[in-house]
Design a protein around this motif. Structure first.
Motif, PDB file in Angstrom:
ATOM      1  N   VAL A 142     -21.739  50.079  64.177  1.00 31.99           N
ATOM      2  CA  VAL A 142     -21.646  51.057  65.179  1.00 31.99           C
ATOM      3  C   VAL A 142     -21.538  52.331  64.547  1.00 31.99           C
ATOM      4  CG1 VAL A 142     -20.712  49.625  67.171  1.00 31.99           C
ATOM      5  CG2 VAL A 142     -19.247  50.818  65.638  1.00 31.99           C
ATOM      6  N   LEU A 143     -21.712  53.639  65.257  1.00 31.92           N
ATOM      7  CA  LEU A 143     -21.715  54.783  64.755  1.00 31.92           C
ATOM      8  C   LEU A 143     -20.565  55.551  65.320  1.00 31.92           C
ATOM      9  CD1 LEU A 143     -25.499  55.724  64.708  1.00 31.92           C
ATOM     10  CD2 LEU A 143     -24.171  54.945  63.004  1.00 31.92           C
ATOM     11  N   LYS A 144     -19.946  56.529  64.512  1.00 35.48           N
ATOM     12  CA  LYS A 144     -18.746  57.227  65.159  1.00 35.48           C
ATOM     13  C   LYS A 144     -19.486  58.535  65.544  1.00 35.48           C
ATOM     14  CE  LYS A 144     -15.110  54.857  64.534  1.00 35.48           C
ATOM     15  NZ  LYS A 144     -13.957  54.643  65.621  1.00 35.48           N
ATOM     16  N   LYS A 145     -18.586  59.434  66.069  1.00 30.83           N
ATOM     17  CA  LYS A 145     -18.840  60.945  66.569  1.00 30.83           C
ATOM     18  C   LYS A 145     -19.777  61.735  65.643  1.00 30.83           C
ATOM     19  CE  LYS A 145     -16.993  64.819  69.033  1.00 30.83           C
ATOM     20  NZ  LYS A 145     -15.778  65.500  69.432  1.00 30.83           N
ATOM     21  N   ASP A 146     -20.935  62.018  65.896  1.00 34.74           N
ATOM     22  CA  ASP A 146     -21.748  62.923  65.362  1.00 34.74           C
ATOM     23  C   ASP A 146     -22.243  61.994  63.797  1.00 34.74           C
ATOM     24  OD1 ASP A 146     -21.528  64.900  67.033  1.00 34.74           O
ATOM     25  OD2 ASP A 146     -19.481  65.624  65.916  1.00 34.74           O
ATOM     26  N   GLU A 147     -22.343  60.791  63.860  1.00 33.91           N
ATOM     27  CA  GLU A 147     -22.824  60.458  62.568  1.00 33.91           C
ATOM     28  C   GLU A 147     -24.407  60.064  62.854  1.00 33.91           C
ATOM     29  OE1 GLU A 147     -19.974  57.502  60.044  1.00 33.91           O
ATOM     30  OE2 GLU A 147     -20.415  56.683  61.908  1.00 33.91           O
ATOM     31  N   PRO A 148     -25.036  60.133  61.780  1.00 31.01           N
ATOM     32  CA  PRO A 148     -26.716  59.985  61.932  1.00 31.01           C
ATOM     33  C   PRO A 148     -27.007  58.734  62.008  1.00 31.01           C
ATOM     34  CG  PRO A 148     -25.979  60.521  59.616  1.00 31.01           C
ATOM     35  CD  PRO A 148     -24.922  60.770  60.426  1.00 31.01           C
ATOM     36  N   GLU A 149     -28.046  58.333  62.528  1.00 32.93           N
ATOM     37  CA  GLU A 149     -28.643  56.797  62.798  1.00 32.93           C
ATOM     38  C   GLU A 149     -28.681  56.316  61.433  1.00 32.93           C
ATOM     39  OE1 GLU A 149     -29.330  53.424  64.467  1.00 32.93           O
ATOM     40  OE2 GLU A 149     -28.794  55.114  65.481  1.00 32.93           O
ATOM     41  N   SER A 150     -28.952  57.002  60.559  1.00 36.35           N
ATOM     42  CA  SER A 150     -29.087  56.327  58.969  1.00 36.35           C
ATOM     43  C   SER A 150     -27.834  55.631  58.479  1.00 36.35           C
ATOM     44  CB  SER A 150     -29.499  57.536  57.955  1.00 36.35           C
ATOM     45  OG  SER A 150     -28.676  58.403  58.145  1.00 36.35           O
ATOM     46  N   ASN A 151     -26.654  56.104  59.145  1.00 38.39           N
ATOM     47  CA  ASN A 151     -25.567  55.490  58.704  1.00 38.39           C
ATOM     48  C   ASN A 151     -25.150  54.165  59.088  1.00 38.39           C
ATOM     49  OD1 ASN A 151     -25.013  57.924  57.462  1.00 38.39           O
ATOM     50  ND2 ASN A 151     -22.701  58.311  58.304  1.00 38.39           N
ATOM     51  N   ARG A 152     -26.055  53.783  60.097  1.00 37.45           N
ATOM     52  CA  ARG A 152     -25.721  52.401  60.845  1.00 37.45           C
ATOM     53  C   ARG A 152     -26.037  51.219  59.766  1.00 37.45           C
ATOM     54  NH1 ARG A 152     -25.242  51.554  66.228  1.00 37.45           N
ATOM     55  NH2 ARG A 152     -26.700  53.178  66.899  1.00 37.45           N
ATOM     56  N   ILE A 153     -25.041  50.297  59.974  1.00 31.60           N
ATOM     57  CA  ILE A 153     -25.368  49.051  59.135  1.00 31.60           C
ATOM     58  C   ILE A 153     -25.973  47.904  59.903  1.00 31.60           C
ATOM     59  CG2 ILE A 153     -24.172  47.348  57.458  1.00 31.60           C
ATOM     60  CD1 ILE A 153     -24.001  50.058  56.450  1.00 31.60           C
ATOM     61  N   TRP A 154     -27.066  47.604  59.566  1.00 29.85           N
ATOM     62  CA  TRP A 154     -27.791  46.333  60.184  1.00 29.85           C
ATOM     63  C   TRP A 154     -27.952  45.183  59.188  1.00 29.85           C
ATOM     64  CZ3 TRP A 154     -30.302  46.672  64.897  1.00 29.85           C
ATOM     65  CH2 TRP A 154     -30.251  47.994  65.730  1.00 29.85           C
ATOM     66  N   ILE A 155     -27.890  43.922  59.944  1.00 29.39           N
ATOM     67  CA  ILE A 155     -27.983  42.907  59.255  1.00 29.39           C
ATOM     68  C   ILE A 155     -29.394  42.487  59.425  1.00 29.39           C
ATOM     69  CG2 ILE A 155     -27.043  40.603  58.644  1.00 29.39           C
ATOM     70  CD1 ILE A 155     -24.423  41.354  59.752  1.00 29.39           C
ATOM     71  N   GLY A 156     -30.302  42.201  58.214  1.00 32.91           N
ATOM     72  CA  GLY A 156     -31.909  41.703  58.466  1.00 32.91           C
ATOM     73  C   GLY A 156     -31.933  40.490  58.326  1.00 32.91           C
ATOM     74  N   VAL A 157     -31.701  39.651  59.434  1.00 34.41           N
ATOM     75  CA  VAL A 157     -31.648  38.197  59.524  1.00 34.41           C
ATOM     76  C   VAL A 157     -32.930  37.623  59.625  1.00 34.41           C
ATOM     77  CG1 VAL A 157     -29.228  38.014  60.314  1.00 34.41           C
ATOM     78  CG2 VAL A 157     -31.126  38.005  61.894  1.00 34.41           C
ATOM     79  N   GLY A 158     -33.441  36.715  59.233  1.00 33.60           N
ATOM     80  CA  GLY A 158     -34.701  35.864  59.457  1.00 33.60           C
ATOM     81  C   GLY A 158     -35.939  36.543  58.832  1.00 33.60           C
ATOM     82  N   ASN A 159     -35.824  37.629  58.196  1.00 31.49           N
ATOM     83  CA  ASN A 159     -37.196  38.271  57.764  1.00 31.49           C
ATOM     84  C   ASN A 159     -36.582  39.411  56.964  1.00 31.49           C
ATOM     85  OD1 ASN A 159     -39.668  39.855  57.486  1.00 31.49           O
ATOM     86  ND2 ASN A 159     -40.194  38.293  58.955  1.00 31.49           N
ATOM     87  N   GLU A 160     -37.216  39.539  55.738  1.00 31.60           N
ATOM     88  CA  GLU A 160     -36.813  40.456  54.783  1.00 31.60           C
ATOM     89  C   GLU A 160     -37.192  42.066  55.198  1.00 31.60           C
ATOM     90  OE1 GLU A 160     -37.065  39.543  50.392  1.00 31.60           O
ATOM     91  OE2 GLU A 160     -38.504  37.966  51.254  1.00 31.60           O
ATOM     92  N   ASN A 161     -38.054  41.975  55.881  1.00 34.53           N
ATOM     93  CA  ASN A 161     -38.588  43.320  56.413  1.00 34.53           C
ATOM     94  C   ASN A 161     -37.579  44.119  57.414  1.00 34.53           C
ATOM     95  OD1 ASN A 161     -39.200  42.192  58.746  1.00 34.53           O
ATOM     96  ND2 ASN A 161     -41.314  42.807  58.715  1.00 34.53           N
ATOM     97  N   ASP A 162     -36.524  43.543  57.596  1.00 34.87           N
ATOM     98  CA  ASP A 162     -35.670  43.791  58.894  1.00 34.87           C
ATOM     99  C   ASP A 162     -36.199  44.061  60.372  1.00 34.87           C
ATOM    100  OD1 ASP A 162     -33.594  44.437  57.101  1.00 34.87           O
ATOM    101  OD2 ASP A 162     -33.917  46.317  56.845  1.00 34.87           O
TER     102      ASP A 162
END
Length: 722
Positions: A142-162
């Motif tokens: 998740v993101l905190k107040k005023d954080e840019p989307e680039s800060n979000r941590i995704w987990i790229g399951v099932g495929n290397e291209n996310d």
């Protein structure tokens, strides 16, 4: 570049810390005098320190540097002990900044401890750095107040291209990850899943690290932005950053020497040891990650054990085993109850110029030693694959089959229903084996461990149809007069089906061009496989009906029971959702509820799973009745006594055959002369391996076989009117 800033006045706590001032007081002049001699404080008035109003011994704080505020719970001259580690209560030789310490704690040799709430009876010993930022998410995506989307941590399951990436959250289970990663084409669903994840967490920049009660951390290099559950034991870890460790007294978690874990969630009762690395991850309940294993961009289901190997970009359902230094798994969804052998490299090559290939394997995926596969490939449930290099994409639609390579540029060989014909011990033992290994105290993820369940039986149905279709092609090639006289595909289908019934032991080979790219597959023993598949469908259906009678206190089915069952909702398409078997229609119903915002939290999603699980037996019994109708191509009302007797005969045979085949499969381990050659005599062998007569599973199975036989004999005895 290092920045310099002046020390802020910390005599007033931030609002979100003030709850911890209950039953606390500030220091007396005498206590300040004692503390000043052996400690440093950025506030010379010592007004930044609060202590327990009744139990505080100033002599138990020594050699510390205090910056910001410090709230200390009760301290008394007592000793805390965990295993062989015994230390006196108190705060010693540590840097303490903006800190709340619970009752009866030890903080010793912690070189930098900042912005944490320490629970009661904690031992923190020999730690280089333990700190928390005010924007920590503790591994949640998740993101905190005023954080840019680039800060979000995704987990790229099932495929290397996310393209299947999901967001971790504290109560995530494999079912959640599956519906998020699999149904990417449903844009509204994807947006709602993101929204309900975001809504679980506050946005304010006011986070602090947490250790719950009875936590022990020693000889650790770095803990940053960590939320650590009760009774967690951490020893010798290297780096723990932006993580949540879920743990409780009933399900304590442990982290050991040299471990590095970044951006993820560790489930209750799990253990990570010996230089293991996990980055962007969710690890389920009662899992083990050890001996240098690397788990990256992956979600690992409950009750799994991973050691030595490398796992990248995967979604793995419960009961996964991968123990070998030379095994490799990437860009895959694996349906659980799986075992990856040494030397197996899954995803080592691709069929495009981009790293976007993937693999799907159903439950019970067992690739053999030194196997490698080309993405994209798909495997039916309980596929056993012999050692070999499979250099072309595979599409294995035959469950419980054995696959063998014949070298490059050659058709592969498939023996459908192999497990039923030659490895019944593994089938029969499967359910009990996994139930015994399930050490979870709280079972959020529903898991089907029976190899004969709606998901696998639906695959058996499809395999039966495929064998009939291919047999029709075979008969045309053989210029069979009946086949040549067929006016349509449906008529040819019936002719092929009758051929298989009339020739259950005939040896011939079918060709399935869709099973392997370019070179196809040879299907051997198809008539025997057809017979075995049909028997197992009948066995599943009758066993399910027997279970229905037992639940309802009946000895046999009545016409009224048949009517009641036929009134139940019928589902014929099933999905393995994280280990739970759900009707596809119910899954679509859930998606509708999520999209119209009737279901607006992951807790409610889990409630939906649980409601389906409560009705699972009802769903199964309607499916079982429908299976019998499809096998005999007529409604149950048209069944006569001959059909019922034939069903009972087949099921009794399958029941006894299951026991006999299990016994024979196991006996091979005891009467093989090559297996015996390392022992001086049979007594030594029994002492080492145990005797066949001592096998608890086989003894239990013998009793269950006899009991089931009695149930089956009377199941249809009351259906005289049919």
């Amino acid at each position: 570049m290092v920045q310099i800033s002046k020390v802020q006045n910390a005599s007033v706590l931030p609002q979100f810390y003030t709850e911890y001032l209950n039953k606390k007081r500030q220091l007396t002049s005498e206590e300040i005098k004692i503390l000043s001699k052996v400690n440093k404080n950025s506030d010379s008035s010592w007004k930044n320190v609060w202590v327990d109003e009744k139990y505080f011994d100033a002599s138990l704080v020594s050699g510390c540097e205090i910056n910001g505020f410090l709230v200390i719970g009760s301290l008394s001259p007592s000793t805390l002990k965990y295993h062989d580690l015994a230390l006196c209560e108190g705060l010693y030789d540590s840097y303490l900044e903006n800190l709340v310490v619970g009752d009866d704690c030890v903080v010793r040799n912690v070189h930098y401890l900042s912005n944490y709430k320490i629970g009661d009876r904690n031992i923190l010993f020999n730690i280089d750095e333990m700190s928390c930022t005010n924007h920590s998410k503790f591994g949640n995506g998740v993101l905190k107040k005023d954080e840019p989307e680039s800060n979000r941590i995704w987990i790229g399951v099932g495929n290397e291209n996310d393209g299947r990436a999901v967001l971790a959250f504290e109560n995530m289970i494999p079912a959640d990850a599956y519906i998020w990663a699999k149904y990417r084409d449903d844009i509204r669903l994807q947006k709602r899943l993101l929204k309900i994840t975001e809504n679980q967490f506050p946005k304010e920049l006011n986070t602090y690290g947490i250790t719950d009660t009875d936590v022990v951390i020693k000889n650790t290099t770095l803990l940053k932005d960590a939320k650590i559950g009760a009774c967690t034991y951490i020893k010798g870890a290297f780096k723990l950053k932006n993580i949540t460790i879920l743990s409780s007294e009933d399900e304590p978690s442990q982290i050991g020497e040299g471990v590095e874990m970044v951006n993820g969630i560790l489930g209750f009762g799990s253990r990570v040891f010996y230089q293991a690395v996990a980055v962007r991850f969710v690890i389920g309940r009662n899992c083990q990650l050890k001996y240098g294993a690397r788990l990256l961009n992956s979600i690992l289901g409950d009750n799994s054990t991973v050691s030595c190997c490398e796992i990248l970009n995967n979604l793995i359902f419960p009961f996964h085993e991968q123990h070998h230094n030379s095994s490799f798994l990437i860009a895959s969804m694996v349906g659980g109850q799986s075992n990856i052998a040494s030397g197996a490299t899954i995803g080592s090559n691709h069929n495009s110029r981009a790293a976007d290939g993937e693999m799907y394997a159903g439950r019970g995926f067992w690739p053999g030693l030194c196997s490698d596969f080309k993405h994209n490939s798909r495997f039916a449930s309980f596929t056993l694959i012999s050692k070999g290099s499979y250099q072309h994409e595979l599409n294995i639609t035959y469950p419980f089959s054995l696959i063998a390579s014949n070298g490059p540029c050659q058709p592969i060989t498939i023996i459908p229903a192999y497990w039923f014909m030659y490895n019944m011990y593994a089938v029969a033992r499967n359910k009990a084996k996994f139930e015994k290994r399930d050490k979870r105290v709280i079972k959020i993820q529903n898991i089907e461990t029976d190899p004969l369940a709606p998901d696998t039986i639906q695959e058996v149905e499809k395999a039966l149809r495929r064998i009939i279709e291919l047999t029709g092609d075979y008969l045309l090639l053989q210029k069979d007069s009946l086949a040549l006289s067929a006016d349509s595909k449906s008529e040819l289908y019936i002719i092929a089906k009758n051929f298989l019934h009339r020739n259950p032991d005939k040896e011939f080979t079918l060709v399935d061009k869709s099973a392997q790219k370019k070179f196809g597959a040879n299907i051997i023993k198809p008539a025997k496989a057809y017979k075995a598949y049909r028997r197992i469908v009948k066995y599943f259906a009758v066993r399910t009906l027997c279970d229905y009678c037992e639940r309802n206190g009946k000895q046999w089915l009545s016409s009224e029971d048949i009517f009641k069952i036929s009134e139940k909702p019928l589902f014929s398409e099933w999905v393995n959702v994280g280990g739970q078997i759900l009707p596809e229609k119910k899954l679509n119903e859930l998606f509708g509820l999520i999209k119209n915002e009737s279901v607006n939290s992951w807790e409610k999603v889990h409630d939906f799973y649980d409601e389906c699980q409560k009705k699972y037996e009802e769903y199964k019994v309607a499916y079982a009745l429908n299976l019998l109708e499809k096998l005999y191509s007529r409604p149950l009302e048209e069944f006569n006594r001959k059909i019922f007797d034939g069903i009972i005969e087949d099921v009794l045979f399958a029941n006894q055959d299951m026991y006999n085949a299990t016994l024979i499969s196991r006996m091979k381990d005891f009467d093989d002369e090559f297996r015996m050659q390392t022992f001086r005599n049979a007594r030594e062998m029994d002492a080492v391996l145990g005797g066949i007569t001592d096998n608890e599973f086989i003894l239990d199975m013998k009793k269950e076989t006899a009991a089931f036989e009695e149930k089956v004999k009377s199941l249809f005895s009351d259906l005289k009117s049919f």
